[in-house]
Design a protein around this motif. Structure first.
Motif: not given
Length: 102
Positions: A73-94
């Motif tokens: 799952a992604i949230t506003v937090r993961t979009m603005l402050l990605p912590i894990s590698e998976a969150e950063r990778s998803m932010n590269d796509l979105i």
């Protein structure tokens, strides 16, 4: 519902709040009450947008990197402050700016 694999598991999605040991319990309670009022905007809107973008990328034949976990799952937090590698990778796509403008 309530299973570990459920991406909507509230206990996991608010884990960051539990980990804030410096916040007193009353402050955490206030945050949870506030989150109840914005949960659709904070959680469901980003995940709906994520599914839309992943479908568009699949139609265009663009591969999703293995590090971007589609089931997370992604949230506003993961979009603005990605912590894990998976969150950063998803932010590269979105694109966060595109999400906010829609």
């Amino acid at each position: 519902l309530g299973e570990n694999k459920d991406p909507d598991l509230v206990q996991r999605n608010l884990e960051f709040l539990r980990d804030m040991d410096f916040l007193p319990k009353l402050a955490k309670t206030v945050v949870v009450a506030g989150m109840a009022g914005i949960w659709k905007w904070f959680y469901y809107a980003p995940n709906t947008y994520k599914e839309l973008k992943l479908s568009e990328l699949a139609r265009e034949g663009i591969k999703i990197p293995a590090s971007a976990k589609r089931t997370d799952a992604i949230t506003v937090r993961t979009m603005l402050l990605p912590i894990s590698e998976a969150e950063r990778s998803m932010n590269d796509l979105i694109n966060v700016n595109e999400f906010v403008s829609k």
